[in-house]
Design a protein around this motif. Structure first.
Motif, PDB file in Angstrom:
ATOM      1  N   VAL A 197      -3.891  -3.550   5.080  1.00 24.59           N
ATOM      2  CA  VAL A 197      -3.375  -4.000   6.385  1.00 24.59           C
ATOM      3  C   VAL A 197      -3.872  -5.423   6.605  1.00 24.59           C
ATOM      4  O   VAL A 197      -4.933  -5.661   7.179  1.00 24.59           O
ATOM      5  CB  VAL A 197      -3.827  -3.064   7.522  1.00 24.59           C
ATOM      6  CG1 VAL A 197      -3.228  -3.508   8.855  1.00 24.59           C
ATOM      7  CG2 VAL A 197      -3.422  -1.630   7.214  1.00 24.59           C
ATOM      8  N   ARG A 198      -3.097  -6.395   6.135  1.00 24.78           N
ATOM      9  CA  ARG A 198      -3.524  -7.779   6.136  1.00 24.78           C
ATOM     10  C   ARG A 198      -2.303  -8.676   6.343  1.00 24.78           C
ATOM     11  O   ARG A 198      -1.192  -8.348   5.911  1.00 24.78           O
ATOM     12  CB  ARG A 198      -4.235  -8.107   4.824  1.00 24.78           C
ATOM     13  CG  ARG A 198      -3.443  -7.756   3.611  1.00 24.78           C
ATOM     14  CD  ARG A 198      -4.274  -7.735   2.302  1.00 24.78           C
ATOM     15  NE  ARG A 198      -5.065  -8.931   2.145  1.00 24.78           N
ATOM     16  CZ  ARG A 198      -6.405  -8.913   1.972  1.00 24.78           C
ATOM     17  NH1 ARG A 198      -7.063  -7.769   1.917  1.00 24.78           N
ATOM     18  NH2 ARG A 198      -7.064 -10.040   1.830  1.00 24.78           N
ATOM     19  N   PRO A 199      -2.473  -9.831   6.980  1.00 25.66           N
ATOM     20  CA  PRO A 199      -1.316 -10.665   7.328  1.00 25.66           C
ATOM     21  C   PRO A 199      -0.749 -11.458   6.163  1.00 25.66           C
ATOM     22  O   PRO A 199       0.434 -11.782   6.153  1.00 25.66           O
ATOM     23  CB  PRO A 199      -1.881 -11.604   8.395  1.00 25.66           C
ATOM     24  CG  PRO A 199      -3.344 -11.711   8.079  1.00 25.66           C
ATOM     25  CD  PRO A 199      -3.733 -10.354   7.555  1.00 25.66           C
ATOM     26  N   LEU A 248       6.061   5.710   1.047  1.00 34.86           N
ATOM     27  CA  LEU A 248       5.748   5.864  -0.367  1.00 34.86           C
ATOM     28  C   LEU A 248       5.177   4.582  -0.972  1.00 34.86           C
ATOM     29  O   LEU A 248       4.214   4.612  -1.727  1.00 34.86           O
ATOM     30  CB  LEU A 248       7.025   6.277  -1.122  1.00 34.86           C
ATOM     31  CG  LEU A 248       6.854   6.874  -2.506  1.00 34.86           C
ATOM     32  CD1 LEU A 248       5.949   8.101  -2.483  1.00 34.86           C
ATOM     33  CD2 LEU A 248       8.225   7.240  -3.074  1.00 34.86           C
ATOM     34  N   ASP A 249       5.757   3.431  -0.616  1.00 37.52           N
ATOM     35  CA  ASP A 249       5.378   2.161  -1.251  1.00 37.52           C
ATOM     36  C   ASP A 249       4.780   1.140  -0.303  1.00 37.52           C
ATOM     37  O   ASP A 249       4.587  -0.017  -0.677  1.00 37.52           O
ATOM     38  CB  ASP A 249       6.602   1.529  -1.914  1.00 37.52           C
ATOM     39  CG  ASP A 249       7.158   2.385  -3.036  1.00 37.52           C
ATOM     40  OD1 ASP A 249       6.415   2.679  -3.980  1.00 37.52           O
ATOM     41  OD2 ASP A 249       8.341   2.769  -2.944  1.00 37.52           O
ATOM     42  N   GLY A 285       0.829  -1.206   0.000  1.00 38.79           N
ATOM     43  CA  GLY A 285       0.000   0.000   0.000  1.00 38.79           C
ATOM     44  C   GLY A 285       0.857   1.247   0.000  1.00 38.79           C
ATOM     45  O   GLY A 285       1.697   1.451  -0.870  1.00 38.79           O
ATOM     46  N   GLY A 286       0.641   2.124   0.973  1.00 35.21           N
ATOM     47  CA  GLY A 286       1.435   3.340   1.062  1.00 35.21           C
ATOM     48  C   GLY A 286       0.842   4.497   0.285  1.00 35.21           C
ATOM     49  O   GLY A 286      -0.233   4.407  -0.302  1.00 35.21           O
ATOM     50  N   TYR A 287       1.592   5.614   0.277  1.00 33.42           N
ATOM     51  CA  TYR A 287       1.097   6.831  -0.378  1.00 33.42           C
ATOM     52  C   TYR A 287       0.715   6.582  -1.829  1.00 33.42           C
ATOM     53  O   TYR A 287      -0.259   7.161  -2.335  1.00 33.42           O
ATOM     54  CB  TYR A 287       2.153   7.934  -0.384  1.00 33.42           C
ATOM     55  CG  TYR A 287       2.786   8.298   0.928  1.00 33.42           C
ATOM     56  CD1 TYR A 287       2.126   8.088   2.141  1.00 33.42           C
ATOM     57  CD2 TYR A 287       4.046   8.874   0.965  1.00 33.42           C
ATOM     58  CE1 TYR A 287       2.724   8.431   3.336  1.00 33.42           C
ATOM     59  CE2 TYR A 287       4.653   9.235   2.156  1.00 33.42           C
ATOM     60  CZ  TYR A 287       3.994   8.998   3.337  1.00 33.42           C
ATOM     61  OH  TYR A 287       4.600   9.346   4.513  1.00 33.42           O
ATOM     62  N   SER A 288       1.501   5.747  -2.518  1.00 29.61           N
ATOM     63  CA  SER A 288       1.249   5.548  -3.949  1.00 29.61           C
ATOM     64  C   SER A 288      -0.125   4.950  -4.210  1.00 29.61           C
ATOM     65  O   SER A 288      -0.691   5.139  -5.295  1.00 29.61           O
ATOM     66  CB  SER A 288       2.331   4.665  -4.562  1.00 29.61           C
ATOM     67  OG  SER A 288       2.409   3.413  -3.896  1.00 29.61           O
TER      68      SER A 288
END
Length: 948
Positions: A685-687, A584-585, A535-538
């Motif tokens: 947000v996952r395992p 970022l990433d 995930g992240g900002y991108s």
């Protein structure tokens, strides 16, 4: 024969040195917190140098930390800023080592090297490989005993210019003027704290070479210093080496120690300043008890309860309940003569500051009357102890073991004074805390309000002629001892270096599919972990900018059955630190837990990940604070440039084309809903496919059951999204210049930027090393030019930002406003001549950065946090577990030809320049450079109306 005799004299002198061994009583905190102590031994040379030794053999490094008992409090009228000026001068070479002090340390792999000055003392410190200890002691002793011959008018003028730019840099920040005003307001004229540490430009300009040398002769002798050696050393070695290098240095005069004078205010007052700021900052200040007193320790606890944490009284009332401020904090800053108890509040836009003041006073008076409750006392004690434990993981640097021992010795004469403070804190009752607080905080205070408006330059006080001063005679009790060191041969060579032993990366798998990577570190009873997600900002691209950062931040705002305040209180009670953020990433969630509370801390951590509440009222509160934070970013010169830079580099629509801070825009954040936040959490947000990196005081056998108990049955919702597509961007065909107006600025902030290949690129290591030569270390070309040679800047540097796709390379320098165009021209020349091969890297430059990198690794990986950071990079960028060895092999074999090829990555004709400053002073000179097309933009990155 002479050599033998000198060795014999030295041996006899060492044997005569007084020595004492400190008891190693450890203080255990309440609530089963771990014991805390820093065992030490000490001795004193005949010339008065006091030496403290602490053994810590976890790594082959030694912290060398020397404190001189002289600060701005010792400066007479007309000579303010001398102590801080000397901090700089003493880095500029000595009689037997002309030139900057950094190169020998860089060649030896020193880490954490720095120097600081405050009101009461000046210190110099570095961590060096054990094999480089002789070099470090030679260097420190040479500037103590052999400095004056190296200070000439040119050196004085150079460092005076650097200091003046440091002063400008501080005052140029939003709210930066208040500190100068505060010192003059809080302490009467004639009090040693009436002026700032950095002093007056008028006084610095008036300083003569004779004035400077007299200052040195007065204060910088061995009898006015404390040397701490901490790490891979023993007492016998310390006694032999310290006597050899320092024993022949004559003592300086014994100057009277200034007596404590807290100087409580006679009446309360109020000062209002205007500045180019987005919101009001209010500060209420009292003069209180000095350091080393029991009252100061009690005020530390009172500050923690009143406003030192997210669950404090003022946070509960002003942030969560009444929602009048974006943030509030309380600190008790104690110094040798006095302390300052400071309440700071960032007032929400549209709120009357006096209303905030009234609530602060109401909560203060209530706490003074009632005292803290049992839960508040317990949390405050635990927070104090846990903070101390985390700090002393380091042997050196800011707040490490050497710092604690030196500070105690300078301020109290007792290297173990921290034991007294710990005992005071652990034994304190609520009544004790309330009594001390009532004794000091019922006295008058002063309120400082910084509000939006036109900044006015602070008038410099004219310099005055100092009173006549004759250096006193030295006390005859101090003696020197002969030394066999021939300083004419120069700095001792360091011929061997310890190699890095990176901890083994053990791997396991949780029941939920997450990979666990553990590196054991048992030096302190703390376990750190970082759960790495995608995930992240991108991932905000095409949606609402700032959503990733907002969502990750909200994980800490209540989880499971706990609301935001209860959740944060639970963490404080455990001495745990929980964090969650986006990059970022990707995104990550972090936990730092005391080993004794690991299970309960992981339980809280699991709730944060699995069951965040995303309460609507908390979302509204945090949203307002994040929008206020964006406005603050726009007001700060560096972050305002970093906000507009990515869209300029990547172009609209690229996943990276957003503020580099990841905070989004005011408009985008205002539209983010609870559904948006929860959608990000469920998606990213996952395992499955995640990695949990752990470093600290545990084993895999102990760790996995704890993690599986709280996280083993966690499952992600739905199908994980695909990785963000990162298209390649072509570089611009010619340079571009963008200007942002900052009216009234006394400095300009210059950034030159360009896109370079991904962190994953095969040439990334070589580019990083090539960049070190240009701007990555203190002795780099950019810094030595703009700071040391021209003294137009306090510091210039260059760096790359890690990213999965093309990443930004940045060269940055804050410079004095009247040298903006000249500084840009010099930076352009340095970059262009290096990148095009006109001024290629020499073998000496390559050797310097290679040695600095490889030889510094044992010190660089002293802490668990540093190990955790490298392991995180290994996971993020798909590197092998033996990445350190792979990377080191590339560095060890680096040649000037490889550096020349790597730096060709930077195209001087494709640079994007962003300059933030007062355009009325810099626009015309910058345009005259004909660097490229010039566009004036606002803090949002849009072209200013009517400007181009």
């Amino acid at each position: 024969m002479r050599l033998k005799n000198r060795h014999a004299v030295l041996a006899l002198a060492i044997a005569a040195i007084t020595c004492s061994v400190a008891p190693t009583t450890a203080f255990a905190a309440k609530n089963n917190a771990p014991a805390v102590d820093i065992p030490y031994q000490q001795f004193t040379l005949p010339n008065g140098l006091r030496v403290i030794v602490h053994e810590d053999h976890k790594a082959p490094i030694v912290a060398v930390n020397i404190w001189y008992h002289v600060g701005s409090l010792n400066e007479p009228a007309g000579r303010t800023g001398f102590a801080h000026l000397f901090e700089h001068l003493m880095f500029n070479g000595s009689e037997n080592h002309p030139g900057d002090y950094f190169p020998p340390f860089e060649q030896a792999g020193a880490t954490g090297q720095n120097g600081t000055t405050n009101t009461d003392r000046t210190n110099y410190f570095e961590n060096v490989p054990t094999t480089a200890l002789d070099m470090a002691l030679w260097m420190e002793s040479d500037r103590m005993g052999h400095l004056l011959g190296a200070i000439d008018q040119g050196v004085l003028d150079e460092q005076r210019g650097v200091v003046q730019n440091e002063k400008r840099q501080g005052e140029n920040q939003p709210y930066g003027q208040v500190w100068n005003v505060m010192t003059k307001t809080m302490y009467p004229k004639g009090h040693p704290y009436h002026h700032t540490v950095i002093g007056s430009m008028s006084d610095l300009d008036a300083a003569s070479l004779d004035d400077v040398k007299t200052w040195f002769r007065t204060w910088y002798g061995p009898n006015n210093a404390v040397l701490v050696l901490a790490g891979d050393i023993d007492l016998a070695t310390a006694k032999q080496k310290v006597a050899r290098y320092f024993g022949d240095i004559p003592a300086s005069p014994t100057m009277a120690v200034v007596k404590p004078d807290p100087a409580p205010l006679k009446e309360s007052g109020r000062t209002v300043l205007q500045d180019k700021v987005p919101q009001v900052r209010m500060m209420r200040v009292w003069n209180v008890a000095q350091t080393g007193t029991r009252d100061s320790d009690m005020l530390d606890l009172f500050a923690q309860v009143l406003g030192g944490s997210a669950s404090s009284r003022l946070d509960r009332r002003l942030v969560y309940q009444d929602k009048l401020v974006d943030s509030v904090s309380v600190s008790n800053d104690a110094s040798q003569l006095s302390g300052n108890f400071i309440v700071t509040a960032m007032v929400k836009q549209g709120v009357d500051p006096k209303k905030v003041e009234a609530v602060i006073d109401e909560e203060l008076q209530k706490l003074l009357r009632e005292g803290p409750n049992a839960d508040e006392m317990s949390r405050a004690r635990t927070t104090f102890t846990a903070g101390f434990i985390r700090g002393i993981e380091r042997i050196g640097g800011f707040g490490g073991k050497a710092d604690a021992l030196a500070s105690c010795t300078i301020y109290t004469g007792n290297p173990g004074c921290f034991r007294t403070s710990i005992a005071n804190v652990q034994g304190a009752s609520a009544a004790d805390v309330a009594k001390a607080a009532n004794a000091w905080l019922k006295k008058p205070s002063h309120v400082f309000v910084i509000e939006p408006g036109a900044r006015k330059a602070l008038a410099e006080d004219p310099t005055v002629k100092p009173a006549p001063f004759v250096v006193p005679k030295v006390d005859p009790k101090y003696k020197t001892i002969a030394s066999d060191v021939d300083r004419k041969t120069g700095v001792p060579k360091v011929d061997s270096f310890p190699t890095l032993t990176f901890p083994t990366m053990q791997r396991g798998t949780l029941d939920n599919g997450t990979t666990v990577i553990l590196a054991e570190r048992h030096e302190i009873p703390v376990v750190q972990m970082n759960y790495l997600f995608n995930g992240g900002y991108s991932s905000d691209s095409g949606g609402k900018l700032g959503a990733a950062s907002f969502a990750m931040g909200m994980l800490r705002e209540g989880a499971g059955t706990r609301d935001a305040l209860t959740f944060k209180s639970a963490a404080e009670a455990l001495g745990a630190q929980l964090g969650s953020s986006a990059g970022l990433d990707g995104s990550s969630a972090t936990l730092s837990a005391l080993t004794s509370n690991l299970d309960a801390s992981v339980d809280l951590f699991a709730d944060m990940l699995r069951k965040p509440t995303f309460n609507p009222s908390d979302i509204d509160r945090v949203k307002a604070t994040r929008i206020a934070g964006i406005r603050q970013e726009k007001a700060q010169p560096t972050t305002s440039a970093l906000r507009v830079l990515p869209p300029l580099l990547y172009g609209e629509g690229h996943p990276y084309a957003m503020p580099l801070t990841g905070s989004g825009t005011e408009a985008s954040v205002a539209t983010i809903s609870r559904d948006d936040l929860d959608a990000y959490r469920r998606a990213w947000v996952r395992p499955e496919g995640a990695t949990l990196v752990v470093v600290g005081d545990t084993t895999m056998a102990k760790l996995l059951p704890v993690l599986n108990r709280h996280l083993g049955d966690w499952k992600g919702d739905g199908v994980a999204p695909k990785a963000v597509n990162l298209p390649t961007v072509a570089l611009p065909s010619k340079p571009r210049v963008f200007l942002i107006d900052q009216p009234g600025a006394v400095q300009a902030n210059i950034i030159a930027a360009e896109l370079v290949p991904s962190t994953r690129d095969a040439g990334a290591v070589k580019l990083s090393m090539a960049n070190d030569i240009l701007g990555g270390v203190f002795s780099s070309r950019l810094n030595m030019n703009l700071r040391e040679a021209k003294h137009w800047s306090y510091g210039a540097r260059s760096m790359t930002v890690d990213a999965q796709g093309q990443r930004p390379w940045l060269a940055m320098a804050p410079v004095q406003i009247d040298k903006t165009a000249e500084s840009i021209a010099e930076a352009r020349r340095e970059i262009s001549e290096y990148a095009t091969g006109k001024h290629p890297a020499s073998q000496d430059e390559v050797t310097k950065v290679v040695n600095n990198e490889l030889r510094g690794q044992p010190g660089a990986y002293e802490t668990a946090g540093a190990v955790l950071g490298t392991m995180t990079g290994i996971v993020r960028y798909g590197r092998p577990d033996n990445w350190i060895q792979v990377r080191n092999a590339q560095i060890a074999n680096l040649t000037p030809a490889q550096v020349a090829e790597a730096i060709k990555t930077i195209d001087p004709n494709a640079l994007t320049w962003v300059v933030v400053g007062d355009l009325s002073k810099i626009e015309a000179p910058v345009r005259a450079l004909n660097l490229g097309e010039v566009t004036v933009i606002d803090a949002g990155g849009k072209a200013a109306v009517g400007k181009k």
